[in-house]
Design a protein around this motif. Structure first.
Motif, PDB file in Angstrom:
ATOM      1  N   ALA A  53      19.305  45.736  22.419  1.00  0.00           N
ATOM      2  CA  ALA A  53      18.269  45.948  21.677  1.00  0.00           C
ATOM      3  C   ALA A  53      17.837  47.491  21.789  1.00  0.00           C
ATOM      4  N   PHE A  54      17.729  47.858  22.697  1.00  0.00           N
ATOM      5  CA  PHE A  54      17.280  49.417  22.923  1.00  0.00           C
ATOM      6  C   PHE A  54      18.409  50.132  22.344  1.00  0.00           C
ATOM      7  N   ALA A  60      19.307  53.129  15.293  1.00  0.00           N
ATOM      8  CA  ALA A  60      18.827  52.955  13.916  1.00  0.00           C
ATOM      9  C   ALA A  60      17.707  54.175  13.643  1.00  0.00           C
ATOM     10  N   SER A  61      17.000  54.658  14.528  1.00  0.00           N
ATOM     11  CA  SER A  61      16.100  55.726  14.526  1.00  0.00           C
ATOM     12  C   SER A  61      16.764  57.031  14.154  1.00  0.00           C
ATOM     13  N   ASP A 171      17.175  46.543  13.296  1.00  0.00           N
ATOM     14  CA  ASP A 171      15.957  47.147  13.570  1.00  0.00           C
ATOM     15  C   ASP A 171      15.682  47.292  15.268  1.00  0.00           C
ATOM     16  N   GLY A 172      16.820  46.248  15.897  1.00  0.00           N
ATOM     17  CA  GLY A 172      16.222  46.079  17.329  1.00  0.00           C
ATOM     18  C   GLY A 172      15.574  44.827  17.659  1.00  0.00           C
ATOM     19  N   GLN A 173      15.121  44.138  16.633  1.00  0.00           N
ATOM     20  CA  GLN A 173      14.316  42.966  17.035  1.00  0.00           C
ATOM     21  C   GLN A 173      15.420  41.996  17.484  1.00  0.00           C
ATOM     22  N   ILE A 457      23.658  50.480   9.027  1.00  0.00           N
ATOM     23  CA  ILE A 457      24.241  50.687  10.452  1.00  0.00           C
ATOM     24  C   ILE A 457      25.105  50.004  11.224  1.00  0.00           C
ATOM     25  N   LEU A 458      25.042  48.569  10.748  1.00  0.00           N
ATOM     26  CA  LEU A 458      25.809  47.566  11.482  1.00  0.00           C
ATOM     27  C   LEU A 458      27.266  47.601  10.898  1.00  0.00           C
ATOM     28  N   ASN A 459      28.134  47.852  11.765  1.00  0.00           N
ATOM     29  CA  ASN A 459      29.435  47.772  11.272  1.00  0.00           C
ATOM     30  C   ASN A 459      29.676  48.272   9.885  1.00  0.00           C
TER      31      ASN A 459
END
Length: 492
Positions: A53-54, A60-61, A171-173, A457-459
């Motif tokens: 997640a980190f 993402a940031s 978003d890392g959630q 951002i995911l794949n």
């Protein structure tokens, strides 16, 4: 920005787990068959869900893409990165819990499939998902591609074997859906959004998987058949006679078997005579005499003229030897030269018709092409592979891939089938989807992608290719690498 991101990741994960050296990156950049080769800023190796997640939040940031990797045994280019960060899940390899009464096992995404099978076996249970690559593929990738394998007939795909998931969102959630419930109608079934999504909607980090009772006995046989239609008739008779005890019916025509016998060390011809087609059959029974039951069924098939010959394995070693012929088939095909592969499905009732039509069409399109079609006959999934003509130039043959896609996929579509059965879409079939997928379904898929991954951002670039997202898929012929000299552990 890149240096800042890598420094941030190294500070949390430790420098030893943020890899940027070319030698360390190389194993993560190529598709199993060498059809695609990508690039990445780094490979990171988080140790738990919190670290995954980190990493996703940091990327993402910085608006840096992320691609999740398990065993990297995919066959459609779905795990090839084109920039960004590769998140290797190999350190998330714990079996968190096994509950025989609930008939569940909770595992992390980096668990090797064979490890999950062994943990279930140690608890007196069965996890039936089985692939040729089970010694190296990892459960997260199996779920992300909704893997099928050889036991789908009795137990279903990975989707049917999954009760709950833990997923890191774009978003890392972290969505904690690790539930062992057979019934839960409290809203949308979120887990099925992520199973089969190839890491484009979220990164699976753990799963609650369904276990089954271990069979008391198993039996394996190899049948000689006159044709694909005879194989279909034999399958129907066995399914009627055995019901859910019929766990596998794998179809292998003459040419693929000859390829395996020619190239696989120690391979032994299972039947004395020569037949147009063959089938590998396995049954699992709660009773102690599966062998006797299968033998009786085989006798009926031969008496009815549905099978020409059959051999029943007399030991576990003999059964394993028969399975080795089937599981080595895709790999051995590579030693015959270039291979154009299609992983397709049609209704079971039309499998034989598909094989006849597609074979005739491909042979007419290229005289001398050798059809190497085999697969999971009982669920309609055929690996319709084409081997180059003897003496042909490999690159020239592979350049015909798009042409053969059109031939094979048009026939599949006309039969209400799917151009992507169990390997997924990835890159290799991404640009085929708009021709065959229902436009409304494609629109819904794009909406889901936009809602769950608004930054893309995911794949990126896999499964769907909306405007501005990801790289264009490389033409297959331009991306081909030499077939590996060493034998690998790959699925069909």
């Amino acid at each position: 920005m890149t240096h800042s991101l890598l420094a941030t990741l190294a500070a949390r994960l430790g420098p030893a787990h943020v890899l940027t050296d070319e030698t360390d990156l190389a194993p993560h950049l190529a598709e199993t068959r060498g059809l695609y080769h990508g690039r990445a800023l780094a490979v990171v190796r988080p140790r738990d869900t919190a670290e995954v997640a980190f990493v996703v939040r940091a990327c993402a940031s910085a608006q840096v893409p992320v691609v999740a990797h398990g065993g990297n045994t995919g066959l459609v280019g779905g795990g090839v990165p084109f920039g960004g960060v590769v998140i290797s899940l190999t350190r998330l390899d714990r079996v968190r819990a096994v509950d025989p009464l609930d008939a569940t096992i909770t595992v992390e995404a980096g668990c090797v499939l064979a490890t999950v099978q062994q943990a279930a076996d140690a608890a007196g249970m069965l996890f039936p998902l089985s692939l040729a690559s089970e010694g190296s593929c990892r459960i997260g990738g199996n779920l992300a591609t909704n893997a099928g394998g050889t036991a789908v007939l009795a137990y279903g795909n990975a989707r049917e074997l999954t009760l709950g998931l833990e997923v890191v969102l774009a978003d890392g959630q972290v969505w904690n859906g690790l539930r062992a419930l057979r019934k839960d109608n409290s809203g949308y079934d979120l887990k099925n959004l992520f199973i089969g999504s190839e890491g484009t909607l979220g990164i699976i980090t753990a799963a609650v998987l369904r276990l089954h009772p271990k069979p008391v006995s198993k039996a394996t046989a190899f049948l000689g058949l006159a044709s694909a239609r005879a194989a279909l008739d034999a399958f129907g008779r066995l399914r009627d006679g055995l019901g859910p005890r019929l766990t596998a019916f794998e179809y292998v025509p003459r040419f693929p078997l000859e390829v395996v016998l020619r190239h696989l060390p120690g391979a032994v011809r299972p039947l004395v005579g020569d037949h147009a087609a063959y089938a590998l059959v396995e049954i699992s029974s709660p009773a102690p005499d599966a062998g006797g039951e299968l033998e009786a069924q085989l006798a009926e098939l031969i008496e009815a003229g549905l099978a020409e010959d059959a051999v029943l394995a007399q030991s576990e070693a003999q059964g394993s030897a028969l399975w080795r012929l089937r599981e080595s088939l895709s790999e051995m095909q590579g030693y015959e030269g270039g291979s154009i592969k299609h992983d397709v499905s049609v209704p079971v009732s039309r499998v034989a018709e598909f094989l006849e039509r597609a074979t005739a069409a491909c042979e007419a399109a290229l005289p001398g092409v050798r059809v190497c079609a085999f697969g999971h006959f009982g669920d309609g999934n055929i690996h319709f592979n084409l081997t180059q003509p003897v003496g042909a130039e490999k690159a020239a043959f592979l350049a015909e891939w798009p042409h053969f896609n059109r031939i094979v996929h048009d026939i599949v579509h006309a039969m209400d089938g799917s151009i992507a059965a169990e390997h997924g879409v990835g890159l290799i079939k991404r640009d085929e989807l708009p021709r065959y997928k229902d436009p409304v379904a494609l629109d819904l898929m794009r909406r889901l992608k936009g809602a769950l991954d608004p930054k893309g951002i995911l794949n990126p670039g896999k499964v769907l290719a909306p405007a501005g997202e990801g790289p264009e898929a490389l033409p297959v012929a331009q991306a081909v690498r030499p077939y590996p000299a060493a034998r690998s552990d790959t699925a069909a």
